[in-house]
Design an enzyme around this catalytic site. Structure first.
Site, PDB file in Angstrom:
ATOM      1  N   LYS A 186       0.675  -1.281   0.091  1.00 19.43           N
ATOM      2  CA  LYS A 186       0.045   0.037   0.206  1.00 19.43           C
ATOM      3  C   LYS A 186       0.918   1.294   0.065  1.00 19.43           C
ATOM      4  O   LYS A 186       0.664   2.249  -0.793  1.00 19.43           O
ATOM      5  CB  LYS A 186      -0.838  -0.033   1.261  1.00 19.43           C
ATOM      6  CG  LYS A 186      -1.847   1.122   1.116  1.00 19.43           C
ATOM      7  CD  LYS A 186      -2.277   1.340   2.598  1.00 19.43           C
ATOM      8  CE  LYS A 186      -1.265   2.357   3.284  1.00 19.43           C
ATOM      9  NZ  LYS A 186      -1.905   3.063   4.493  1.00 19.43           N
ATOM     10  N   ASP A 205      -6.245   1.425   1.315  1.00 22.55           N
ATOM     11  CA  ASP A 205      -6.116   1.461   2.461  1.00 22.55           C
ATOM     12  C   ASP A 205      -7.570   0.957   3.154  1.00 22.55           C
ATOM     13  O   ASP A 205      -8.554   0.420   2.413  1.00 22.55           O
ATOM     14  CB  ASP A 205      -5.955   2.717   3.024  1.00 22.55           C
ATOM     15  CG  ASP A 205      -6.973   3.916   2.759  1.00 22.55           C
ATOM     16  OD1 ASP A 205      -7.829   3.563   1.957  1.00 22.55           O
ATOM     17  OD2 ASP A 205      -6.771   5.037   3.311  1.00 22.55           O
TER      18      ASP A 205
END
Length: 213
Positions: free
Chosen positions: A121, A139
């Site tokens: 991420k 996220d």
């Protein structure tokens, strides 16, 4: 309506409302964004933005971060989530980036993940924001919104959501889509109490119609 068509309409609506979305993290350089994104893991941008001014005052460069003691870094970020791990990661990241990459962040998100504290991420955020790569960072907000919209309702992991949304979206829209989904999840499609009444894409959402969670 297919999922691809639905996402195209969602993108069109977001684009009309906010054509140039950007990260809410405060930064002035590549180094500062790397640090801020590492700190933002499981922590709000608001909290990170409160921490970083003093942190960057103490350690204004990658070199100064690499030379700092982990305990010194900890003192500046202790109000952040997981400060022990993040202190070590920031120290090690700075050293590895200096020693193995001559202080230059690689543009490839896969290569970025070799840096301490940089997972998939984080790498995708950096690749998207700094280098406009056609990648999607997932996220908790992106994960939740994508599932509620019905775009990735069966996805079990962030990686699964990433692959689904990437396959549905025009590649050149992924940078903005990352920010749109985050901001929508942060301020409208909140985890505990989504504001469906004021949602500009509620007519394209499974959550409102089926009360899915």
């Amino acid at each position: 309506m297919t999922k691809k068509s639905s996402l195209e309409k969602i993108i069109e609506i977001f684009e009309q409302k906010d054509p140039f979305p950007e990260t809410e993290l405060h930064y002035k350089s590549e180094y500062e964004l790397i640090v801020a994104v590492i700190l933002s893991a499981q922590c709000t941008d608001v909290r990170v933005n409160k921490i970083t001014p003093e942190l960057f005052k103490a350690f204004p460069t990658l070199e100064s971060m690499a030379k700092a003691e982990v305990s010194e870094i900890f003192e500046k970020i202790k109000s952040c989530s997981y400060p022990n791990n993040k202190s070590r990661n920031l120290s090690n990241m700075a050293r590895v980036l200096l020693n193995e990459y001559n202080g230059v962040l690689p543009t490839d998100p896969e290569e970025m993940q070799k840096l301490p504290g940089v997972g998939r991420k984080t790498a995708n955020v950096l690749a998207s924001v700094l280098f406009r790569k056609n990648v999607l960072a997932v996220d908790t907000h992106v994960f939740r919104v994508a599932k509620r919209l019905g775009l990735a309702s069966n996805a079990k992991t962030p990686l699964a959501v990433e692959k689904i949304i990437t396959s549905l979206s025009p590649p050149e829209k992924l940078h903005n889509l990352h920010h749109w989904l985050i901001l929508h999840g942060r301020y409208v499609c909140k985890a505990r109490k989504p504001d469906c009444a004021n949602c500009i894409i509620s007519h394209l959402c499974d959550f409102k119609d089926k009360n899915l969670n």
